[in-house]
Scaffold this motif. Structure first.
Motif, short mmCIF file in Angstrom:
data_model
loop_
_atom_site.label_atom_id
_atom_site.label_comp_id
_atom_site.label_asym_id
_atom_site.label_seq_id
_atom_site.Cartn_x
_atom_site.Cartn_y
_atom_site.Cartn_z
N TYR A 20 -40.75 -44.26 -15.55
CA TYR A 20 -41.19 -42.87 -15.33
C TYR A 20 -40.34 -42.15 -14.07
O TYR A 20 -39.95 -40.98 -14.02
N GLU A 21 -39.97 -43.12 -12.84
CA GLU A 21 -39.17 -42.54 -11.80
C GLU A 21 -37.90 -42.42 -12.50
O GLU A 21 -37.25 -41.41 -11.87
N ILE A 22 -37.34 -43.03 -13.49
CA ILE A 22 -36.04 -42.75 -13.95
C ILE A 22 -36.10 -41.40 -14.66
O ILE A 22 -34.93 -40.36 -14.45
N ILE A 23 -36.97 -41.12 -15.32
CA ILE A 23 -37.08 -39.78 -16.21
C ILE A 23 -37.29 -38.51 -15.00
O ILE A 23 -36.69 -37.52 -15.00
N GLU A 24 -38.20 -38.88 -14.14
CA GLU A 24 -38.29 -37.72 -13.14
C GLU A 24 -37.20 -37.36 -12.13
O GLU A 24 -36.80 -36.32 -11.90
N ARG A 25 -36.47 -38.38 -11.46
CA ARG A 25 -35.10 -38.42 -10.63
C ARG A 25 -34.12 -37.66 -11.50
O ARG A 25 -33.18 -36.88 -10.94
N ASN A 26 -34.08 -38.00 -12.98
CA ASN A 26 -32.92 -37.38 -13.64
C ASN A 26 -33.30 -36.08 -14.55
O ASN A 26 -32.46 -35.67 -15.17
N LYS A 27 -34.50 -35.77 -14.34
CA LYS A 27 -35.22 -34.55 -15.03
C LYS A 27 -35.01 -34.65 -16.56
O LYS A 27 -34.33 -33.72 -17.18
N GLY A 28 -35.28 -35.73 -16.87
CA GLY A 28 -35.23 -35.89 -18.43
C GLY A 28 -34.22 -37.20 -18.77
O GLY A 28 -33.91 -37.96 -17.50
N VAL A 29 -33.54 -37.30 -19.80
CA VAL A 29 -32.78 -38.36 -20.04
C VAL A 29 -31.42 -37.84 -20.49
O VAL A 29 -30.52 -38.79 -21.25
N ASP A 30 -31.20 -36.72 -20.35
CA ASP A 30 -29.85 -36.25 -20.83
C ASP A 30 -28.64 -36.92 -20.37
O ASP A 30 -28.71 -36.93 -19.17
N ASP A 31 -27.73 -37.21 -20.88
CA ASP A 31 -26.40 -37.80 -20.51
C ASP A 31 -26.71 -39.19 -19.81
O ASP A 31 -25.77 -39.85 -18.91
N LEU A 32 -27.91 -39.73 -20.19
CA LEU A 32 -28.45 -41.19 -19.33
C LEU A 32 -27.65 -42.03 -20.26
O LEU A 32 -28.05 -42.06 -21.37
N ALA A 144 -31.60 -50.33 -3.87
CA ALA A 144 -31.93 -49.81 -5.19
C ALA A 144 -32.47 -48.40 -5.19
O ALA A 144 -33.03 -48.08 -4.28
N ASP A 145 -32.12 -47.69 -6.20
CA ASP A 145 -33.04 -46.28 -6.42
C ASP A 145 -34.43 -46.69 -7.03
O ASP A 145 -35.06 -45.77 -6.56
N PHE A 146 -34.53 -47.47 -7.71
CA PHE A 146 -35.92 -47.85 -8.42
C PHE A 146 -35.84 -49.40 -8.29
O PHE A 146 -35.36 -50.26 -8.72
N VAL A 147 -37.33 -49.76 -7.77
CA VAL A 147 -37.61 -51.03 -7.38
C VAL A 147 -39.10 -51.28 -8.08
O VAL A 147 -40.11 -50.72 -7.84
N GLY A 148 -38.96 -52.46 -8.78
CA GLY A 148 -40.29 -52.85 -9.53
C GLY A 148 -41.26 -53.32 -8.05
O GLY A 148 -42.31 -53.04 -8.03
N LYS A 149 -40.68 -54.28 -7.29
CA LYS A 149 -41.46 -54.93 -6.46
C LYS A 149 -40.49 -55.53 -5.12
O LYS A 149 -39.66 -56.01 -5.60
N ASN A 150 -40.87 -55.22 -4.08
CA ASN A 150 -40.27 -55.80 -2.97
C ASN A 150 -40.86 -57.06 -2.59
O ASN A 150 -42.17 -57.14 -2.14
N ILE A 151 -40.09 -58.09 -2.53
CA ILE A 151 -40.81 -59.45 -2.09
C ILE A 151 -39.82 -60.05 -1.09
O ILE A 151 -38.75 -60.49 -1.26
N PRO A 152 -40.24 -59.78 0.11
CA PRO A 152 -39.48 -60.41 1.41
C PRO A 152 -39.52 -61.80 1.42
O PRO A 152 -40.67 -62.32 1.06
N SER A 153 -38.46 -62.70 1.25
CA SER A 153 -38.47 -63.93 1.40
C SER A 153 -37.43 -64.37 2.30
O SER A 153 -36.54 -63.82 2.64
N SER A 154 -37.52 -65.74 2.56
CA SER A 154 -36.54 -66.40 3.59
C SER A 154 -35.21 -66.74 2.80
O SER A 154 -35.55 -66.96 1.38
N GLN A 155 -34.30 -66.90 3.22
CA GLN A 155 -33.12 -67.46 2.52
C GLN A 155 -33.16 -68.60 2.21
O GLN A 155 -32.28 -68.90 1.33
N ARG A 156 -34.24 -69.45 2.76
CA ARG A 156 -34.36 -71.01 1.92
C ARG A 156 -34.81 -70.78 0.72
O ARG A 156 -35.01 -71.81 0.05
N GLU A 157 -35.85 -69.55 0.34
CA GLU A 157 -36.31 -69.69 -0.97
C GLU A 157 -35.51 -69.13 -1.98
O GLU A 157 -34.46 -68.40 -1.65
N ARG A 158 -35.90 -68.94 -3.15
CA ARG A 158 -35.09 -68.62 -4.24
C ARG A 158 -36.29 -67.90 -5.10
O ARG A 158 -37.36 -68.24 -5.36
#
Length: 177
Positions: A20-32, A144-158
């Motif tokens: 939905y965010e992609i559609i909104e930001r691009n005012k549709g899907v032309d040339d996408l 990122a322009d579109f993010v599903g979820k921000n997951i702050p993590s330590s660099q020791r985690e994967r």
């Protein structure tokens, strides 16, 4: 023990919201056009394109982008030009609005390589980035322009993203190092 932070339903909701965010930001899907970064980004890109088809009744071209030859953290032969070998894009990107799709945004190096790969194929009108997970810890000034979820993590985690197409389930897990 891995900790599941996004289950199948949450992943589906995140991808729908991104669509939905992609559609909104691009005012549709032309040339996408949508380019999934190998490997899991490809499957996420196809899901977004499928959802765009349902919502807008338009087929948006989807391609697979292999960024390996453009990575700056892999030693390449300095004499040779990078060649994108496992890329599957059968449409032009020049003049198009490109949506790059990846599973996890971490240091930004994969995305920098992806932008170089796209530019080698032609000059797009714009490039936007959609990621399922943004975990922070950037080494390059990329967001990122579109993010599903921000997951702050330590660099020791994967962060491990599983997609049903190849992993037989949809989930995002945090693994301890």
């Amino acid at each position: 023990m891995p900790k599941v932070v996004v289950d199948a339903m949450a992943m589906q909701r995140a991808l729908t919201r991104i669509t939905y965010e992609i559609i909104e930001r691009n005012k549709g899907v032309d040339d996408l056009v949508i380019l999934g970064i190998k490997t899991r980004g490809v499957y996420l890109a196809r899901r977004i394109a499928s959802r765009l088809q349902q919502l807008e009744n338009v087929t948006v071209p989807v391609g697979d982008l292999d960024v390996t030859p453009y990575r700056d953290d892999i030693d390449h032969d300095a004499q040779s030009e990078p060649e994108v070998t496992a890329t599957n894009i059968d449409f032009p990107v020049a003049g198009k609005k490109v949506i790059l799709v990846d599973d996890v945004l971490y240091t930004g190096r994969t995305i920098r390589a992806a932008m170089s790969a796209v530019m080698a194929l032609g000059r797009p009108k714009s490039i936007n980035l959609a990621v399922l997970v943004d975990r922070g810890h950037r080494e390059l000034p990329i967001r990122a322009d579109f993010v599903g979820k921000n997951i702050p993590s330590s660099q020791r985690e994967r962060i491990k993203v599983s997609v049903s197409e190849i992993d037989n389930r949809d989930a995002v897990e945090i693994l301890k190092a």
